[in-house]
Design a protein around this motif. Structure first.
Motif, PDB file in Angstrom:
ATOM      1  N   MET A  84      50.550  -3.963  84.651  1.00  0.00           N
ATOM      2  CA  MET A  84      49.038  -4.199  84.257  1.00  0.00           C
ATOM      3  C   MET A  84      48.292  -4.957  85.518  1.00  0.00           C
ATOM      4  O   MET A  84      49.059  -5.872  86.016  1.00  0.00           O
ATOM      5  CB  MET A  84      49.207  -5.030  83.018  1.00  0.00           C
ATOM      6  N   THR A  85      47.217  -4.371  85.546  1.00  0.00           N
ATOM      7  CA  THR A  85      46.533  -4.887  86.953  1.00  0.00           C
ATOM      8  C   THR A  85      45.481  -5.929  86.629  1.00  0.00           C
ATOM      9  O   THR A  85      44.270  -5.846  86.687  1.00  0.00           O
ATOM     10  CB  THR A  85      45.573  -3.829  87.611  1.00  0.00           C
ATOM     11  N   LEU A  86      46.283  -7.175  86.502  1.00  0.00           N
ATOM     12  CA  LEU A  86      45.308  -8.319  86.379  1.00  0.00           C
ATOM     13  C   LEU A  86      45.914  -9.185  87.463  1.00  0.00           C
ATOM     14  O   LEU A  86      47.078  -9.576  87.610  1.00  0.00           O
ATOM     15  CB  LEU A  86      45.684  -9.016  85.102  1.00  0.00           C
ATOM     16  N   THR A  87      44.920  -9.650  88.322  1.00  0.00           N
ATOM     17  CA  THR A  87      45.316 -10.374  89.629  1.00  0.00           C
ATOM     18  C   THR A  87      44.788 -11.815  89.429  1.00  0.00           C
ATOM     19  O   THR A  87      44.078 -12.259  88.584  1.00  0.00           O
ATOM     20  CB  THR A  87      44.723  -9.749  90.787  1.00  0.00           C
ATOM     21  N   ARG A  88      45.273 -12.432  90.633  1.00  0.00           N
ATOM     22  CA  ARG A  88      44.621 -13.749  90.752  1.00  0.00           C
ATOM     23  C   ARG A  88      43.125 -13.822  90.779  1.00  0.00           C
ATOM     24  O   ARG A  88      42.586 -14.710  90.319  1.00  0.00           O
ATOM     25  CB  ARG A  88      45.205 -14.368  91.946  1.00  0.00           C
ATOM     26  N   ARG A  89      42.517 -12.927  91.348  1.00  0.00           N
ATOM     27  CA  ARG A  89      41.076 -12.564  91.421  1.00  0.00           C
ATOM     28  C   ARG A  89      40.498 -12.510  90.131  1.00  0.00           C
ATOM     29  O   ARG A  89      39.453 -13.405  89.765  1.00  0.00           O
ATOM     30  CB  ARG A  89      40.958 -11.180  92.261  1.00  0.00           C
ATOM     31  N   HIS A  90      41.313 -12.106  89.113  1.00  0.00           N
ATOM     32  CA  HIS A  90      40.911 -12.036  87.895  1.00  0.00           C
ATOM     33  C   HIS A  90      40.950 -13.340  87.195  1.00  0.00           C
ATOM     34  O   HIS A  90      40.138 -13.866  86.326  1.00  0.00           O
ATOM     35  CB  HIS A  90      41.742 -11.097  86.955  1.00  0.00           C
ATOM     36  N   THR A  91      42.060 -14.306  87.787  1.00  0.00           N
ATOM     37  CA  THR A  91      42.200 -15.492  87.078  1.00  0.00           C
ATOM     38  C   THR A  91      40.915 -16.286  87.388  1.00  0.00           C
ATOM     39  O   THR A  91      40.433 -17.055  86.506  1.00  0.00           O
ATOM     40  CB  THR A  91      43.433 -16.012  87.609  1.00  0.00           C
ATOM     41  N   LEU A  92      40.616 -16.258  88.721  1.00  0.00           N
ATOM     42  CA  LEU A  92      39.340 -17.256  89.211  1.00  0.00           C
ATOM     43  C   LEU A  92      38.128 -16.796  88.471  1.00  0.00           C
ATOM     44  O   LEU A  92      37.603 -17.361  87.993  1.00  0.00           O
ATOM     45  CB  LEU A  92      39.457 -16.715  90.599  1.00  0.00           C
ATOM     46  N   LYS A  93      38.111 -15.405  88.301  1.00  0.00           N
ATOM     47  CA  LYS A  93      37.083 -14.857  87.544  1.00  0.00           C
ATOM     48  C   LYS A  93      36.835 -15.569  86.277  1.00  0.00           C
ATOM     49  O   LYS A  93      35.644 -15.877  85.646  1.00  0.00           O
ATOM     50  CB  LYS A  93      37.144 -13.406  87.561  1.00  0.00           C
ATOM     51  N   LYS A  97      54.914  14.315  76.383  1.00  0.00           N
ATOM     52  CA  LYS A  97      55.386  15.310  77.404  1.00  0.00           C
ATOM     53  C   LYS A  97      54.143  16.000  77.877  1.00  0.00           C
ATOM     54  O   LYS A  97      53.150  15.915  76.966  1.00  0.00           O
ATOM     55  CB  LYS A  97      56.110  16.260  76.320  1.00  0.00           C
ATOM     56  N   THR A  98      54.206  16.555  78.903  1.00  0.00           N
ATOM     57  CA  THR A  98      53.067  17.330  79.202  1.00  0.00           C
ATOM     58  C   THR A  98      53.499  18.431  80.490  1.00  0.00           C
ATOM     59  O   THR A  98      54.435  18.417  81.051  1.00  0.00           O
ATOM     60  CB  THR A  98      51.960  16.381  80.130  1.00  0.00           C
ATOM     61  N   ASN A  99      52.720  19.537  80.398  1.00  0.00           N
ATOM     62  CA  ASN A  99      52.871  20.509  81.436  1.00  0.00           C
ATOM     63  C   ASN A  99      52.125  20.186  82.731  1.00  0.00           C
ATOM     64  O   ASN A  99      52.322  21.034  83.680  1.00  0.00           O
ATOM     65  CB  ASN A  99      52.749  22.083  81.126  1.00  0.00           C
ATOM     66  N   LYS A 100      51.442  19.141  82.920  1.00  0.00           N
ATOM     67  CA  LYS A 100      50.599  19.017  83.791  1.00  0.00           C
ATOM     68  C   LYS A 100      51.347  18.668  85.107  1.00  0.00           C
ATOM     69  O   LYS A 100      52.540  18.012  85.111  1.00  0.00           O
ATOM     70  CB  LYS A 100      49.491  17.778  83.535  1.00  0.00           C
ATOM     71  N   PRO A 101      50.779  18.932  86.516  1.00  0.00           N
ATOM     72  CA  PRO A 101      51.361  18.582  87.557  1.00  0.00           C
ATOM     73  C   PRO A 101      51.697  16.808  87.796  1.00  0.00           C
ATOM     74  O   PRO A 101      50.743  16.146  87.335  1.00  0.00           O
ATOM     75  CB  PRO A 101      50.626  19.098  88.687  1.00  0.00           C
ATOM     76  N   ILE A 102      52.707  16.744  88.772  1.00  0.00           N
ATOM     77  CA  ILE A 102      52.841  15.053  88.720  1.00  0.00           C
ATOM     78  C   ILE A 102      51.587  14.735  89.607  1.00  0.00           C
ATOM     79  O   ILE A 102      51.113  15.244  90.487  1.00  0.00           O
ATOM     80  CB  ILE A 102      54.183  14.935  89.566  1.00  0.00           C
ATOM     81  N   THR A 103      51.303  13.413  89.198  1.00  0.00           N
ATOM     82  CA  THR A 103      50.294  12.707  90.059  1.00  0.00           C
ATOM     83  C   THR A 103      50.714  11.533  90.710  1.00  0.00           C
ATOM     84  O   THR A 103      52.071  11.303  90.552  1.00  0.00           O
ATOM     85  CB  THR A 103      49.184  12.153  89.094  1.00  0.00           C
ATOM     86  N   GLU A 104      50.008  10.828  91.610  1.00  0.00           N
ATOM     87  CA  GLU A 104      50.582   9.615  92.183  1.00  0.00           C
ATOM     88  C   GLU A 104      50.977   8.530  91.119  1.00  0.00           C
ATOM     89  O   GLU A 104      49.998   8.227  90.404  1.00  0.00           O
ATOM     90  CB  GLU A 104      49.590   9.262  93.172  1.00  0.00           C
ATOM     91  N   VAL A 105      52.022   7.815  91.115  1.00  0.00           N
ATOM     92  CA  VAL A 105      52.144   6.798  90.329  1.00  0.00           C
ATOM     93  C   VAL A 105      51.628   5.472  90.665  1.00  0.00           C
ATOM     94  O   VAL A 105      51.592   5.211  91.944  1.00  0.00           O
ATOM     95  CB  VAL A 105      53.879   6.624  89.960  1.00  0.00           C
ATOM     96  N   GLN A 106      50.912   4.773  89.460  1.00  0.00           N
ATOM     97  CA  GLN A 106      50.509   3.657  89.816  1.00  0.00           C
ATOM     98  C   GLN A 106      51.461   2.506  89.403  1.00  0.00           C
ATOM     99  O   GLN A 106      51.884   2.464  88.065  1.00  0.00           O
ATOM    100  CB  GLN A 106      49.437   3.475  89.118  1.00  0.00           C
ATOM    101  N   PRO A 107      52.383   2.192  90.132  1.00  0.00           N
ATOM    102  CA  PRO A 107      53.577   1.057  89.759  1.00  0.00           C
ATOM    103  C   PRO A 107      52.879   0.043  89.127  1.00  0.00           C
ATOM    104  O   PRO A 107      52.273  -0.607  89.489  1.00  0.00           O
ATOM    105  CB  PRO A 107      54.161   0.783  91.191  1.00  0.00           C
ATOM    106  N   GLU A 108      53.605  -0.399  88.075  1.00  0.00           N
ATOM    107  CA  GLU A 108      53.300  -1.367  87.329  1.00  0.00           C
ATOM    108  C   GLU A 108      53.953  -2.576  87.665  1.00  0.00           C
ATOM    109  O   GLU A 108      55.121  -2.423  88.103  1.00  0.00           O
ATOM    110  CB  GLU A 108      53.720  -1.136  85.763  1.00  0.00           C
ATOM    111  N   ASP A 109      53.431  -3.688  87.677  1.00  0.00           N
ATOM    112  CA  ASP A 109      54.368  -5.002  87.882  1.00  0.00           C
ATOM    113  C   ASP A 109      53.880  -5.891  86.560  1.00  0.00           C
ATOM    114  O   ASP A 109      53.170  -5.654  85.745  1.00  0.00           O
ATOM    115  CB  ASP A 109      53.739  -5.520  89.205  1.00  0.00           C
ATOM    116  N   ASP A 110      54.703  -6.974  86.768  1.00  0.00           N
ATOM    117  CA  ASP A 110      54.451  -8.144  85.517  1.00  0.00           C
ATOM    118  C   ASP A 110      53.654  -9.216  86.072  1.00  0.00           C
ATOM    119  O   ASP A 110      53.870 -10.397  85.457  1.00  0.00           O
ATOM    120  CB  ASP A 110      55.628  -8.415  84.582  1.00  0.00           C
ATOM    121  N   SER A 111      52.950  -9.049  87.230  1.00  0.00           N
ATOM    122  CA  SER A 111      52.107 -10.020  87.726  1.00  0.00           C
ATOM    123  C   SER A 111      51.174 -10.499  86.804  1.00  0.00           C
ATOM    124  O   SER A 111      50.601 -11.704  86.803  1.00  0.00           O
ATOM    125  CB  SER A 111      51.307  -9.673  88.898  1.00  0.00           C
TER     126      SER A 111
END
Ligand SMILES: Cc1cc2nc3c(=O)[nH]c(=O)nc-3n(C[C@H](O)[C@H](O)[C@H](O)COP(=O)(O)OP(=O)(O)OC[C@H]3O[C@@H](n4cnc5c(N)ncnc54)[C@H](O)[C@@H]3O)c2cc1C
Length: 460
Positions: free
Chosen positions: A1-10, A259-273
């Protein structure tokens, strides 16, 4: 989940603005003889076994078991919070029993060493055009450790991982090597799939593995009430659906994987920050849960959700978890999930302003392994985490466990709980049959430690 320190400040700035607004108050080896200490991944369990053993093949394994006199506990990757592993006798690791040992592509059957880590299973299966039936949040666990505790992912039609076992090889206390499956030693098979390391040591598994497929992951945010109302339908409509509830925000971070037949896309790695972000907010706005709620609600409106993506399952379903937490998780009858979750959230938000780690809500299909947390029932799985540094887990877990008890919850064997045999007996209908078969296989109690004795109501 992309919540960063920038978000904390905000969020803090937003909270300050909110505070200034009218109407809002902020008033508030082989056998080793050296005694080497062992610790679990979370650092919450430890022991100093008299011996450590890492046997190489099945004959050496059988002879270690046969010749050892004290207690023997197997260890996988040490990712359980509960004291399943600690022993002052022999700590046995099957890390040399690893990798793919053979496969039958026509029947979709693959044999793996019991010590193989889940994160090696996915890539090995992909090479042969196959996939794991489902995966949990992380993939650091060994196959044996994951199966032994009923480890699961999410999916209303997807049972816990042990349901993909077709057959297994068990070495008993007497050093006998026994094969079992649904058609061979069937009762032993029902007992051994989830067996807490207490029946014997499992050397390998043959797994049913579907053909390789791709999945599409989608994310969104939704109010807790709304997602609880329509969660079951979402779970019926999607292969995998789950959400994390962010305490004091009224908001859940939701995702589906199909499940999908769509082609592979770039993965957005999740982290637990996100957990650290939640902690920063809690620390900064500790004077008022109202301010925190306002800040979090504002923050949720600005969150950059990861884009949808397509990948193979093993690169999608499990991610990295680095936050030091304690985790309590109970499996509840499907229909009890929403009410239990509402009570847990209400209790935490009314009584624990210090609480900040998101709660996880998943779905799991039923199965027929005797000691499975999902025996005979489709379930909702609710996880509550406590931050390890500074938070006392039981000042929240005591009441949360009471709520789960009211709804006939079954504790995850590998997570924090203090159920004993008397508590377990009422929710595990096959526990006495399990005890009987365990006693026959291991009359001297070689494969027990104090914790497992307590679970099974056995004298020391
Ligand atoms: C960060 C984190 C995330 C997690 N996510 C999930 C999740 O998404 N879903 C879920 O259900 N669980 C989850 N878990 C719990 C985890 O899957 C279980 O605790 C699992 O048992 C850990 O596997 P392990 O290999 O580390 O086993 P260990 O903790 O080392 O051992 C667990 C049990 O397996 C037995 N065992 C090990 N090897 C053998 C063998 N060869 N023969 C017989 N018995 C054996 C041990 O004696 C012990 O009783 C998570 C845990 C952590 C720390």
């Amino acid at each position: 989940m992309t919540l960063t320190r920038r978000h904390t400040l905000k969020a803090i700035l937003l909270a300050s603005a909110a505070a200034a607004a009218p109407g809002i108050s902020l008033a508030n080896t082989s056998a080793s003889r050296r005694a080497i200490p062992w610790k679990n991944w979370a650092g919450t369990q430890s022991c100093t076994p008299a011996f450590r053993s890492t046997p190489k093949g099945i004959n050496e394994l059988a002879s270690v078991i046969k010749s050892s006199t004290g207690s023997i506990r197997a260890v996988g990757s040490g990712h359980s919070w509960s004291p399943l592993v600690p022993t002052d006798g022999t700590l046995l690791s099957l890390r040399r029993f690893k990798g793919m040992l053979g496969y039958d592509k026509e029947k979709n059957l693959v044999k793996f060493g019991a010590g193989t880590k889940l994160n090696k299973v996915g890539p090995a299966l992909e090479e042969q055009g196959m996939a794991m039936c489902n995966l949990p949040d992380i993939d650091e666990q060994s196959l044996a450790g994951a199966f032994a505790t009923g480890t699961h992912g999410t999916g209303l039609e997807l049972p816990a991982l042990h349901d993909c076992i077709e057959s297994l090889t068990l070495v008993t206390a007497g050093g006998d090597v026994v094969e079992c499956s649904r058609t061979q030693n069937a009762e032993l098979f029902d007992a051994a799939r989830v067996s807490l390391g207490s029946l014997g040591i499992i050397a390998d598994y043959t797994l049913k593995t579907p053909d390789l497929f791709r999945v599409e992951r989608k994310y969104w945010l939704e109010d807790l009430d709304s997602i609880l109302d329509r969660g079951e339908q979402l779970a019926r409509d999607h292969r995998h659906f789950e959400f994390f509830y962010i305490p004091f925000s009224d908001t859940s971070y939701c995702f589906t994987t199909d499940k999908t037949n769509k082609p592979i896309t770039e993965v957005q790695p999740e982290d637990d920050s996100v957990v650290e972000t939640m902690k920063n907010l809690r620390d900064t706005l500790s004077f008022s849960t109202t301010a925190r709620r306002v800040a979090l609600k504002a923050l949720m409106k600005t969150v950059d959700l990861p884009p949808d993506y397509v990948e193979v399952p093993w690169k999608t379903l499990s991610t990295e978890r680095t936050t030091p937490v304690y985790e309590m998780e109970y499996q509840l009858p499907l229909e009890a999930g929403p009410q239990a979750m509402r009570e847990v959230v209400d209790y935490i938000e009314t009584n624990h302003p210090e609480f900040f780690v998101p709660l996880e809500y998943r779905y799991v299909d039923g199965d027929d392994a005797w000691m499975s947390e999902f025996y005979g029932r489709k379930s909702v799985s609710i996880s509550v985490h406590r931050y390890r540094e500074g938070d006392d887990p039981w000042n929240v877990f005591t009441k949360v466990q009471e709520i789960f008890r009211k709804y006939e919850g079954r504790p995850h064997w590998g997570k924090v709980h203090n159920y004993t045999y008397q508590d377990l007996k009422s929710v595990y209908p096959k526990i006495d049959e399990f005890k009987k078969i365990r006693q026959e296989l291991d009359p001297e109690g070689k494969f027990l430690n104090d914790h497992v004795r307590g679970l099974l109501g056995l004298e020391a």
